[in-house]
Design an enzyme around this catalytic site. Sequence first.
Site, PDB file in Angstrom:
ATOM      1  N   THR A  99     -15.576  12.816  22.939  1.00 42.93           N
ATOM      2  CA  THR A  99     -15.127  11.877  23.961  1.00 42.93           C
ATOM      3  C   THR A  99     -13.824  11.124  23.217  1.00 42.93           C
ATOM      4  O   THR A  99     -14.259  10.246  22.439  1.00 42.93           O
ATOM      5  CB  THR A  99     -16.064  10.929  24.337  1.00 42.93           C
ATOM      6  OG1 THR A  99     -17.072  11.850  25.234  1.00 42.93           O
ATOM      7  CG2 THR A  99     -15.579   9.984  25.640  1.00 42.93           C
ATOM      8  N   LYS A 174     -14.181  12.114  32.136  1.00 43.55           N
ATOM      9  CA  LYS A 174     -15.097  11.346  31.298  1.00 43.55           C
ATOM     10  C   LYS A 174     -15.110  10.030  31.358  1.00 43.55           C
ATOM     11  O   LYS A 174     -15.889   9.364  31.450  1.00 43.55           O
ATOM     12  CB  LYS A 174     -15.192  12.070  30.025  1.00 43.55           C
ATOM     13  CG  LYS A 174     -15.837  11.492  28.926  1.00 43.55           C
ATOM     14  CD  LYS A 174     -17.564  11.782  28.992  1.00 43.55           C
ATOM     15  CE  LYS A 174     -18.560  11.054  28.100  1.00 43.55           C
ATOM     16  NZ  LYS A 174     -19.874  11.304  27.947  1.00 43.55           N
ATOM     17  N   LYS A 242     -16.861   2.499  22.418  1.00 43.99           N
ATOM     18  CA  LYS A 242     -15.701   3.328  21.990  1.00 43.99           C
ATOM     19  C   LYS A 242     -15.324   4.001  23.440  1.00 43.99           C
ATOM     20  O   LYS A 242     -14.196   4.110  23.418  1.00 43.99           O
ATOM     21  CB  LYS A 242     -16.372   4.269  20.960  1.00 43.99           C
ATOM     22  CG  LYS A 242     -15.397   5.610  20.968  1.00 43.99           C
ATOM     23  CD  LYS A 242     -16.043   6.699  20.262  1.00 43.99           C
ATOM     24  CE  LYS A 242     -16.786   7.651  20.906  1.00 43.99           C
ATOM     25  NZ  LYS A 242     -16.201   8.670  21.733  1.00 43.99           N
TER      26      LYS A 242
HETATM   27  P1  NAP Z   1     -22.662  11.640  15.464  1.00 45.94           P
HETATM   28  O1  NAP Z   1     -24.258  11.949  15.605  1.00 45.94           O
HETATM   29  O2  NAP Z   1     -22.402  10.304  15.136  1.00 45.94           O
HETATM   30  O3  NAP Z   1     -22.005  12.723  14.932  1.00 45.94           O
HETATM   31  C1  NAP Z   1     -20.651  12.775  14.628  1.00 45.94           C
HETATM   32  C2  NAP Z   1     -20.170  13.810  13.914  1.00 45.94           C
HETATM   33  O4  NAP Z   1     -18.888  14.072  13.812  1.00 45.94           O
HETATM   34  C3  NAP Z   1     -20.826  14.175  12.496  1.00 45.94           C
HETATM   35  O5  NAP Z   1     -21.085  15.390  12.204  1.00 45.94           O
HETATM   36  C4  NAP Z   1     -19.603  13.596  11.550  1.00 45.94           C
HETATM   37  O6  NAP Z   1     -19.736  14.034  10.266  1.00 45.94           O
HETATM   38  C5  NAP Z   1     -18.633  14.015  12.326  1.00 45.94           C
HETATM   39  N1  NAP Z   1     -17.334  13.264  12.132  1.00 45.94           N
HETATM   40  C6  NAP Z   1     -17.144  12.103  12.332  1.00 45.94           C
HETATM   41  N2  NAP Z   1     -15.793  11.590  11.802  1.00 45.94           N
HETATM   42  C7  NAP Z   1     -15.398  12.407  11.282  1.00 45.94           C
HETATM   43  C8  NAP Z   1     -14.101  12.770  10.633  1.00 45.94           C
HETATM   44  N3  NAP Z   1     -13.176  11.856  10.538  1.00 45.94           N
HETATM   45  N4  NAP Z   1     -13.903  13.724   9.971  1.00 45.94           N
HETATM   46  C9  NAP Z   1     -14.823  14.834  10.055  1.00 45.94           C
HETATM   47  N5  NAP Z   1     -16.181  14.770  10.603  1.00 45.94           N
HETATM   48  C10 NAP Z   1     -16.050  13.675  11.315  1.00 45.94           C
HETATM   49  O7  NAP Z   1     -22.276  11.762  17.137  1.00 45.94           O
HETATM   50  P2  NAP Z   1     -22.687  12.345  18.270  1.00 45.94           P
HETATM   51  O8  NAP Z   1     -23.825  11.828  19.193  1.00 45.94           O
HETATM   52  O9  NAP Z   1     -22.972  13.938  17.923  1.00 45.94           O
HETATM   53  O10 NAP Z   1     -21.242  12.475  19.396  1.00 45.94           O
HETATM   54  C11 NAP Z   1     -20.175  13.265  19.088  1.00 45.94           C
HETATM   55  C12 NAP Z   1     -19.109  12.965  20.226  1.00 45.94           C
HETATM   56  O11 NAP Z   1     -19.905  13.237  21.485  1.00 45.94           O
HETATM   57  C13 NAP Z   1     -18.705  11.758  20.517  1.00 45.94           C
HETATM   58  O12 NAP Z   1     -17.193  11.818  20.678  1.00 45.94           O
HETATM   59  C14 NAP Z   1     -19.370  11.138  21.540  1.00 45.94           C
HETATM   60  O13 NAP Z   1     -18.973   9.982  22.108  1.00 45.94           O
HETATM   61  C15 NAP Z   1     -19.748  12.096  22.391  1.00 45.94           C
HETATM   62  N6  NAP Z   1     -21.013  12.191  23.244  1.00 45.94           N
HETATM   63  C16 NAP Z   1     -22.101  11.790  22.882  1.00 45.94           C
HETATM   64  C17 NAP Z   1     -23.124  11.655  23.554  1.00 45.94           C
HETATM   65  C18 NAP Z   1     -24.430  11.173  23.053  1.00 45.94           C
HETATM   66  O14 NAP Z   1     -25.567  10.952  23.732  1.00 45.94           O
HETATM   67  N7  NAP Z   1     -24.679  11.242  21.625  1.00 45.94           N
HETATM   68  C19 NAP Z   1     -23.303  11.979  24.681  1.00 45.94           C
HETATM   69  C20 NAP Z   1     -21.980  12.376  25.149  1.00 45.94           C
HETATM   70  C21 NAP Z   1     -20.829  12.459  24.559  1.00 45.94           C
HETATM   71  P3  NAP Z   1     -20.852  13.379   9.183  1.00 45.94           P
HETATM   72  O15 NAP Z   1     -22.055  14.100   9.141  1.00 45.94           O
HETATM   73  O16 NAP Z   1     -20.206  13.935   7.780  1.00 45.94           O
HETATM   74  O17 NAP Z   1     -20.971  12.128   9.646  1.00 45.94           O
END
Ligand code: NAP
Length: 300
Positions: A99, A174, A242
Amino acid sequence: MAKDWKVGFIGLGIMGRSMSRNIYRAGFPVTVWNRTPSKMEEAVKWGALTASSPKEVAQNCNLIITMVGDTPDVREVIEGENGVLSGARPGSVLIDMSTISPDATREIAARAAERGVAMLDAPVSGGDIGARNGTLSIMVGGDAEVLEKVRPVLEAMGKSIVHCGPVGAGQTVKACNQILCGLNLLGMVEAFAFAKKAGVDLEKMLQVTTQGAGGSWALSNLGPRIAKGDLAPGFSVRFQQKDLRIVLQEAERMELPLLGTAVVQQLLRSVQAYGGNDDGTHALIRVMEQLGNVSITPKE
Ligand code: NAP
Protein backbone atom coordinates in the site's frame (compact mmCIF):
# COMPACT_ATOMS: atom_id res chain seq x y z
CA MET A 1 -4.08 -20.67 -21.82
CA ALA A 2 -2.19 -18.95 -19.02
CA LYS A 3 1.34 -17.85 -19.73
CA ASP A 4 4.13 -19.78 -18.01
CA TRP A 5 4.97 -17.32 -15.30
CA LYS A 6 8.17 -17.64 -13.35
CA VAL A 7 7.24 -15.63 -10.29
CA GLY A 8 9.67 -13.60 -8.19
CA PHE A 9 8.40 -12.47 -4.80
CA ILE A 10 10.06 -9.67 -2.82
CA GLY A 11 9.08 -9.11 0.82
CA LEU A 12 8.23 -12.03 3.09
CA GLY A 13 6.53 -10.13 5.92
CA ILE A 14 3.21 -10.99 7.56
CA MET A 15 1.45 -10.74 4.18
CA GLY A 16 4.13 -11.75 1.68
CA ARG A 17 5.11 -15.03 3.29
CA SER A 18 1.59 -16.45 2.87
CA MET A 19 0.92 -14.85 -0.53
CA SER A 20 4.12 -16.28 -2.05
CA ARG A 21 3.31 -19.71 -0.71
CA ASN A 22 -0.18 -19.63 -2.21
CA ILE A 23 1.32 -18.80 -5.61
CA TYR A 24 3.59 -21.82 -5.32
CA ARG A 25 0.66 -24.02 -4.26
CA ALA A 26 -1.19 -22.91 -7.42
CA GLY A 27 1.62 -24.46 -9.47
CA PHE A 28 3.91 -21.54 -10.31
CA PRO A 29 7.67 -21.71 -9.63
CA VAL A 30 8.57 -19.02 -7.07
CA THR A 31 11.88 -17.29 -6.36
CA VAL A 32 11.95 -15.17 -3.20
CA TRP A 33 14.09 -12.39 -1.76
CA ASN A 34 13.79 -10.79 1.66
CA ARG A 35 15.96 -8.06 3.17
CA THR A 36 16.39 -10.10 6.35
CA PRO A 37 17.69 -13.35 4.85
CA SER A 38 16.59 -15.62 7.74
CA LYS A 39 12.94 -15.08 6.74
CA MET A 40 13.65 -16.94 3.47
CA GLU A 41 14.33 -20.22 5.32
CA GLU A 42 10.63 -20.98 5.76
CA ALA A 43 10.06 -20.40 2.01
CA VAL A 44 12.89 -22.75 1.07
CA LYS A 45 11.17 -25.46 3.12
CA TRP A 46 7.95 -25.18 1.07
CA GLY A 47 9.83 -25.17 -2.25
CA ALA A 48 10.90 -21.62 -3.11
CA LEU A 49 14.19 -20.79 -4.76
CA THR A 50 16.08 -17.82 -3.31
CA ALA A 51 17.92 -14.89 -4.86
CA SER A 52 20.61 -12.61 -3.43
CA SER A 53 18.95 -9.32 -4.46
CA PRO A 54 15.83 -7.90 -6.13
CA LYS A 55 18.00 -7.55 -9.26
CA GLU A 56 18.70 -11.30 -9.27
CA VAL A 57 14.99 -12.02 -8.73
CA ALA A 58 14.22 -9.96 -11.84
CA GLN A 59 16.98 -11.63 -13.87
CA ASN A 60 15.52 -15.08 -13.10
CA CYS A 61 11.78 -14.35 -13.35
CA ASN A 62 9.30 -12.81 -15.80
CA LEU A 63 6.69 -11.77 -13.21
CA ILE A 64 8.01 -9.89 -10.20
CA ILE A 65 5.81 -9.07 -7.19
CA THR A 66 6.76 -6.61 -4.44
CA MET A 67 5.07 -6.66 -1.01
CA VAL A 68 7.13 -4.44 1.27
CA GLY A 69 6.24 -1.52 3.55
CA ASP A 70 5.95 2.12 2.58
CA THR A 71 6.58 4.18 -0.58
CA PRO A 72 10.37 4.64 -0.01
CA ASP A 73 10.73 0.87 0.55
CA VAL A 74 9.03 0.08 -2.76
CA ARG A 75 11.23 2.65 -4.51
CA GLU A 76 14.33 1.06 -2.96
CA VAL A 77 13.57 -2.51 -4.05
CA ILE A 78 12.44 -1.46 -7.55
CA GLU A 79 14.52 1.58 -8.50
CA GLY A 80 17.51 1.26 -6.14
CA GLU A 81 20.95 -0.12 -6.81
CA ASN A 82 20.44 -3.87 -7.29
CA GLY A 83 16.71 -3.15 -7.58
CA VAL A 84 14.22 -4.93 -9.82
CA LEU A 85 14.63 -2.52 -12.75
CA SER A 86 18.40 -3.07 -12.86
CA GLY A 87 17.78 -6.74 -13.67
CA ALA A 88 14.37 -6.98 -15.35
CA ARG A 89 14.17 -8.10 -18.96
CA PRO A 90 11.90 -6.25 -21.41
CA GLY A 91 8.53 -7.98 -21.56
CA SER A 92 8.52 -8.77 -17.84
CA VAL A 93 5.60 -7.73 -15.64
CA LEU A 94 6.03 -6.01 -12.28
CA ILE A 95 3.18 -5.99 -9.71
CA ASP A 96 3.46 -3.88 -6.58
CA MET A 97 1.00 -5.16 -3.96
CA SER A 98 2.19 -2.93 -1.09
CA THR A 99 0.00 0.00 0.00
CA ILE A 100 1.79 3.13 -1.20
CA SER A 101 1.20 6.55 -2.77
CA PRO A 102 -0.79 6.52 -6.05
CA ASP A 103 1.35 9.40 -7.31
CA ALA A 104 4.64 7.59 -6.63
CA THR A 105 3.14 4.49 -8.24
CA ARG A 106 2.63 6.37 -11.52
CA GLU A 107 6.24 7.60 -11.41
CA ILE A 108 7.61 4.10 -10.77
CA ALA A 109 5.44 2.67 -13.57
CA ALA A 110 6.84 5.27 -15.98
CA ARG A 111 10.41 4.27 -15.04
CA ALA A 112 9.48 0.60 -15.54
CA ALA A 113 7.93 1.35 -18.95
CA GLU A 114 11.21 2.95 -20.08
CA ARG A 115 12.79 -0.48 -19.53
CA GLY A 116 10.00 -2.31 -21.36
CA VAL A 117 8.47 -3.58 -18.12
CA ALA A 118 4.68 -3.31 -17.62
CA MET A 119 3.66 -2.43 -14.08
CA LEU A 120 0.39 -3.01 -12.25
CA ASP A 121 -0.44 -1.67 -8.80
CA ALA A 122 -2.43 -4.28 -6.90
CA PRO A 123 -2.83 -3.39 -3.21
CA VAL A 124 -4.91 -5.70 -1.08
CA SER A 125 -7.49 -5.73 1.66
CA GLY A 126 -8.23 -8.69 3.92
CA GLY A 127 -5.31 -8.76 6.35
CA ASP A 128 -3.07 -11.61 7.39
CA ILE A 129 -6.01 -14.03 7.50
CA GLY A 130 -6.97 -13.22 3.90
CA ALA A 131 -3.33 -13.62 2.88
CA ARG A 132 -3.13 -17.03 4.54
CA ASN A 133 -6.42 -18.29 3.10
CA GLY A 134 -5.90 -16.84 -0.39
CA THR A 135 -9.07 -14.75 0.00
CA LEU A 136 -7.66 -11.24 -0.36
CA SER A 137 -9.56 -8.50 -2.15
CA ILE A 138 -7.17 -7.19 -4.83
CA MET A 139 -7.65 -3.78 -6.49
CA VAL A 140 -5.69 -3.39 -9.68
CA GLY A 141 -4.49 -0.39 -11.65
CA GLY A 142 -2.77 -0.63 -15.02
CA ASP A 143 -3.25 -2.13 -18.46
CA ALA A 144 -6.33 -4.41 -18.54
CA GLU A 145 -4.68 -6.80 -21.02
CA VAL A 146 -1.68 -7.25 -18.75
CA LEU A 147 -4.05 -7.94 -15.85
CA GLU A 148 -5.78 -10.70 -17.83
CA LYS A 149 -2.40 -12.33 -18.52
CA VAL A 150 -1.38 -12.38 -14.84
CA ARG A 151 -4.87 -13.03 -13.43
CA PRO A 152 -4.17 -16.73 -12.67
CA VAL A 153 -1.31 -15.68 -10.38
CA LEU A 154 -3.48 -13.08 -8.62
CA GLU A 155 -6.26 -15.68 -8.27
CA ALA A 156 -3.88 -17.77 -6.20
CA MET A 157 -3.87 -14.96 -3.61
CA GLY A 158 -7.32 -13.42 -3.77
CA LYS A 159 -11.02 -14.11 -4.21
CA SER A 160 -11.93 -10.70 -5.64
CA ILE A 161 -9.77 -9.13 -8.34
CA VAL A 162 -11.14 -5.84 -9.68
CA HIS A 163 -9.62 -3.73 -12.45
CA CYS A 164 -10.02 -0.17 -11.13
CA GLY A 165 -8.50 1.84 -14.00
CA PRO A 166 -5.07 2.99 -15.21
CA VAL A 167 -1.84 2.73 -13.18
CA GLY A 168 -2.38 4.20 -9.69
CA ALA A 169 -6.12 3.48 -9.66
CA GLY A 170 -5.64 0.40 -7.46
CA GLN A 171 -3.82 2.53 -4.86
CA THR A 172 -6.52 5.20 -5.13
CA VAL A 173 -9.25 2.66 -4.37
CA LYS A 174 -7.18 1.29 -1.50
CA ALA A 175 -6.94 4.88 -0.15
CA CYS A 176 -10.77 5.13 -0.34
CA ASN A 177 -10.96 1.87 1.60
CA GLN A 178 -8.70 3.28 4.31
CA ILE A 179 -10.78 6.50 4.58
CA LEU A 180 -13.84 4.30 5.16
CA CYS A 181 -12.02 2.09 7.67
CA GLY A 182 -10.90 5.17 9.63
CA LEU A 183 -14.30 6.84 9.76
CA ASN A 184 -16.15 3.62 10.56
CA LEU A 185 -13.69 3.17 13.41
CA LEU A 186 -14.51 6.61 14.80
CA GLY A 187 -18.25 6.02 14.49
CA MET A 188 -17.86 2.76 16.36
CA VAL A 189 -15.94 4.15 19.35
CA GLU A 190 -18.36 7.10 19.66
CA ALA A 191 -21.31 4.67 19.71
CA PHE A 192 -19.55 2.62 22.41
CA ALA A 193 -18.97 5.73 24.56
CA PHE A 194 -22.57 6.86 24.11
CA ALA A 195 -23.96 3.43 25.05
CA LYS A 196 -21.71 3.10 28.08
CA LYS A 197 -22.41 6.59 29.39
CA ALA A 198 -26.16 5.99 28.95
CA GLY A 199 -25.89 2.69 30.83
CA VAL A 200 -26.92 0.39 27.96
CA ASP A 201 -25.45 -3.11 27.74
CA LEU A 202 -22.66 -3.06 25.12
CA GLU A 203 -23.41 -6.56 23.81
CA LYS A 204 -27.06 -5.62 23.25
CA MET A 205 -26.02 -2.42 21.47
CA LEU A 206 -23.78 -4.48 19.19
CA GLN A 207 -26.40 -7.17 18.61
CA VAL A 208 -28.76 -4.54 17.20
CA THR A 209 -26.46 -2.08 15.43
CA THR A 210 -24.37 -4.69 13.55
CA GLN A 211 -27.61 -5.70 11.78
CA GLY A 212 -28.83 -2.15 11.08
CA ALA A 213 -28.09 0.64 8.62
CA GLY A 214 -25.23 1.88 10.83
CA GLY A 215 -23.40 -1.45 10.62
CA SER A 216 -19.87 -1.79 9.26
CA TRP A 217 -17.03 -4.29 9.01
CA ALA A 218 -15.38 -2.50 11.94
CA LEU A 219 -18.50 -2.81 14.10
CA SER A 220 -19.04 -6.51 13.32
CA ASN A 221 -15.39 -7.56 13.64
CA LEU A 222 -13.75 -5.09 16.03
CA GLY A 223 -16.80 -4.20 18.15
CA PRO A 224 -16.93 -7.58 19.93
CA ARG A 225 -13.19 -7.32 20.65
CA ILE A 226 -13.66 -3.90 22.26
CA ALA A 227 -16.49 -5.27 24.38
CA LYS A 228 -14.07 -7.99 25.62
CA GLY A 229 -11.17 -5.53 26.11
CA ASP A 230 -9.06 -7.28 23.44
CA LEU A 231 -7.01 -4.57 21.68
CA ALA A 232 -4.47 -6.85 19.93
CA PRO A 233 -4.06 -6.33 16.16
CA GLY A 234 -5.70 -7.14 13.55
CA PHE A 235 -4.47 -4.21 11.63
CA SER A 236 -1.99 -2.11 13.59
CA VAL A 237 -2.21 1.61 14.37
CA ARG A 238 1.26 1.95 12.77
CA PHE A 239 0.01 0.71 9.38
CA GLN A 240 -3.28 2.63 9.53
CA GLN A 241 -1.32 5.83 10.17
CA LYS A 242 0.93 5.11 7.18
CA ASP A 243 -2.16 4.64 5.03
CA LEU A 244 -3.90 7.78 6.34
CA ARG A 245 -0.71 9.77 5.71
CA ILE A 246 -0.81 8.59 2.08
CA VAL A 247 -4.51 9.55 1.87
CA LEU A 248 -3.97 13.03 3.35
CA GLN A 249 -0.89 13.74 1.19
CA GLU A 250 -2.82 12.77 -1.92
CA ALA A 251 -5.80 14.88 -0.79
CA GLU A 252 -3.43 17.81 -0.23
CA ARG A 253 -2.07 17.36 -3.75
CA MET A 254 -5.65 17.41 -5.11
CA GLU A 255 -6.59 20.32 -2.79
CA LEU A 256 -9.43 18.21 -1.38
CA PRO A 257 -10.48 18.81 2.24
CA LEU A 258 -10.93 15.53 4.16
CA LEU A 259 -12.06 16.70 7.58
CA GLY A 260 -13.10 13.37 9.05
CA THR A 261 -9.97 11.53 7.92
CA ALA A 262 -7.76 14.24 9.42
CA VAL A 263 -9.57 13.95 12.77
CA VAL A 264 -9.16 10.16 12.82
CA GLN A 265 -5.46 10.52 11.98
CA GLN A 266 -4.94 12.95 14.88
CA LEU A 267 -6.89 10.75 17.32
CA LEU A 268 -4.76 7.76 16.32
CA ARG A 269 -1.72 10.00 16.89
CA SER A 270 -2.85 10.16 20.50
CA VAL A 271 -3.03 6.34 20.64
CA GLN A 272 0.59 6.35 19.42
CA ALA A 273 1.56 8.96 22.03
CA TYR A 274 0.36 6.55 24.73
CA GLY A 275 2.51 3.72 23.30
CA GLY A 276 -0.18 2.02 21.21
CA ASN A 277 1.66 1.94 17.87
CA ASP A 278 1.46 -1.85 17.63
CA ASP A 279 -2.05 -2.18 19.04
CA GLY A 280 -4.99 -2.80 16.73
CA THR A 281 -6.71 0.28 15.31
CA HIS A 282 -9.65 -0.31 17.67
CA ALA A 283 -7.32 0.88 20.47
CA LEU A 284 -8.87 4.21 19.46
CA ILE A 285 -11.37 3.30 22.17
CA ARG A 286 -8.73 4.35 24.77
CA VAL A 287 -8.70 7.91 23.42
CA MET A 288 -12.50 7.94 23.50
CA GLU A 289 -12.40 6.80 27.13
CA GLN A 290 -10.16 9.75 28.01
CA LEU A 291 -12.13 12.29 25.96
CA GLY A 292 -15.41 11.28 27.56
CA ASN A 293 -14.03 10.32 30.98
CA VAL A 294 -15.83 6.99 30.60
CA SER A 295 -14.52 3.47 31.17
CA ILE A 296 -15.61 1.29 28.25
CA THR A 297 -13.30 -1.72 27.88
CA PRO A 298 -13.06 -4.25 30.72
CA LYS A 299 -9.83 -3.58 32.69
CA GLU A 300 -7.66 -6.33 34.16
P1 NAP B 1 5.58 -6.49 7.45
O1 NAP B 1 5.19 -7.75 8.14
O2 NAP B 1 6.11 -5.35 8.26
O3 NAP B 1 6.64 -6.89 6.33
C1 NAP B 1 7.27 -5.92 5.55
C2 NAP B 1 8.16 -6.62 4.56
O4 NAP B 1 8.78 -5.62 3.74
C3 NAP B 1 9.31 -7.39 5.22
O5 NAP B 1 9.61 -8.50 4.41
C4 NAP B 1 10.45 -6.37 5.18
O6 NAP B 1 11.73 -6.95 5.21
C5 NAP B 1 10.19 -5.73 3.85
N1 NAP B 1 10.78 -4.39 3.73
C6 NAP B 1 10.35 -3.27 4.37
N2 NAP B 1 11.13 -2.22 4.01
C7 NAP B 1 12.04 -2.70 3.13
C8 NAP B 1 13.10 -2.10 2.42
N3 NAP B 1 13.37 -0.78 2.51
N4 NAP B 1 13.85 -2.88 1.61
C9 NAP B 1 13.57 -4.21 1.51
N5 NAP B 1 12.58 -4.84 2.15
C10 NAP B 1 11.83 -4.07 2.97
O7 NAP B 1 4.38 -5.89 6.59
P2 NAP B 1 3.07 -6.62 6.01
O8 NAP B 1 2.02 -6.67 7.07
O9 NAP B 1 3.48 -7.88 5.32
O10 NAP B 1 2.57 -5.50 4.94
C11 NAP B 1 3.17 -5.36 3.68
C12 NAP B 1 2.36 -4.33 2.87
O11 NAP B 1 1.00 -4.76 2.79
C13 NAP B 1 2.32 -2.92 3.48
O12 NAP B 1 2.36 -1.95 2.48
C14 NAP B 1 0.98 -2.90 4.21
O13 NAP B 1 0.45 -1.59 4.35
C15 NAP B 1 0.13 -3.74 3.28
N6 NAP B 1 -1.03 -4.39 3.91
C16 NAP B 1 -0.88 -5.02 5.11
C17 NAP B 1 -2.00 -5.62 5.69
C18 NAP B 1 -1.90 -6.33 7.04
O14 NAP B 1 -2.95 -6.67 7.60
N7 NAP B 1 -0.71 -6.59 7.58
C19 NAP B 1 -3.24 -5.58 5.05
C20 NAP B 1 -3.35 -4.96 3.81
C21 NAP B 1 -2.22 -4.36 3.25
P3 NAP B 1 12.45 -7.38 6.61
O15 NAP B 1 11.95 -8.76 6.90
O16 NAP B 1 13.89 -7.31 6.33
O17 NAP B 1 12.01 -6.36 7.64
